[in-house]
Design a protein around this motif. Structure first.
Motif, PDB file in Angstrom:
ATOM      1  N   GLU A  70      43.607  42.934  53.818  1.00  0.00           N
ATOM      2  CA  GLU A  70      42.316  43.590  54.015  1.00  0.00           C
ATOM      3  C   GLU A  70      41.331  42.670  54.722  1.00  0.00           C
ATOM      4  O   GLU A  70      40.568  43.107  55.574  1.00  0.00           O
ATOM      5  N   ARG A  71      41.357  41.373  54.386  1.00  0.00           N
ATOM      6  CA  ARG A  71      40.475  40.424  55.075  1.00  0.00           C
ATOM      7  C   ARG A  71      40.823  40.349  56.555  1.00  0.00           C
ATOM      8  O   ARG A  71      39.954  40.326  57.409  1.00  0.00           O
ATOM      9  N   ARG A  73      42.315  42.663  58.355  1.00  0.00           N
ATOM     10  CA  ARG A  73      41.984  43.943  58.996  1.00  0.00           C
ATOM     11  C   ARG A  73      40.493  44.075  59.254  1.00  0.00           C
ATOM     12  O   ARG A  73      40.088  44.670  60.240  1.00  0.00           O
ATOM     13  N   SER A  74      39.694  43.529  58.362  1.00  0.00           N
ATOM     14  CA  SER A  74      38.253  43.717  58.483  1.00  0.00           C
ATOM     15  C   SER A  74      37.593  42.733  59.441  1.00  0.00           C
ATOM     16  O   SER A  74      36.443  42.910  59.813  1.00  0.00           O
ATOM     17  N   ARG A  76      36.424  41.059  62.688  1.00  0.00           N
ATOM     18  CA  ARG A  76      36.179  41.504  64.056  1.00  0.00           C
ATOM     19  C   ARG A  76      36.887  40.548  65.012  1.00  0.00           C
ATOM     20  O   ARG A  76      36.987  39.365  64.719  1.00  0.00           O
TER      21      ARG A  76
END
Length: 82
Positions: A70-71, A73-74, A76
Motif C-alpha cells: 500500500e505504501r 502504491r500510494s 507519487r
C-alpha cells in the motif's frame, strides 16, 4: 467494498511503478517472468503455512507485506521517502 487484487492487476501496478524507461519486448518478458516467479514463490510459502496450521504467522505476513504494498502504491512518481 473490499478491493480484490489479482496477480494480473498486481503485475499492472508493478509495471506502472517499476518500469521507468522504454524496454524491449525481451526485457519486459524477463521482468514479467521474474514477477510471476516471485508471486508463485509467495503463494507456495502461504500454502506451506496453511498446511502446517500456522494461520497467525500467515496473517501477520499478509498484513506486514500488505502495508508495504500500500505504501508503494500510494507513492507519487518522483516522491522521496522519508
Amino acid at each position: 467494498m473490499a478491493t480484490t487484487l489479482s496477480l494480473r492487476r498486481l503485475w499492472t501496478i508493478y509495471k506502472r511503478t517499476a518500469v521507468t524507461r522504454a524496454l524491449s519486448k525481451r526485457e519486459m518478458a524477463n521482468i514479467q517472468l521474474a514477477f510471476y516467479s516471485g508471486a508463485r514463490g509467495v503463494l507456495k510459502v502461504f500454502a506451506h503455512l496453511i498446511e502446517h496450521g500456522d494461520y497467525e504467522e500467515l496473517h501477520e505476513t499478509i498484513n506486514r507485506h500488505g502495508r508495504q504494498i500500500e505504501r508503494m502504491r500510494s507513492r507519487r512518481p518522483g516522491a522521496k521517502g522519508h
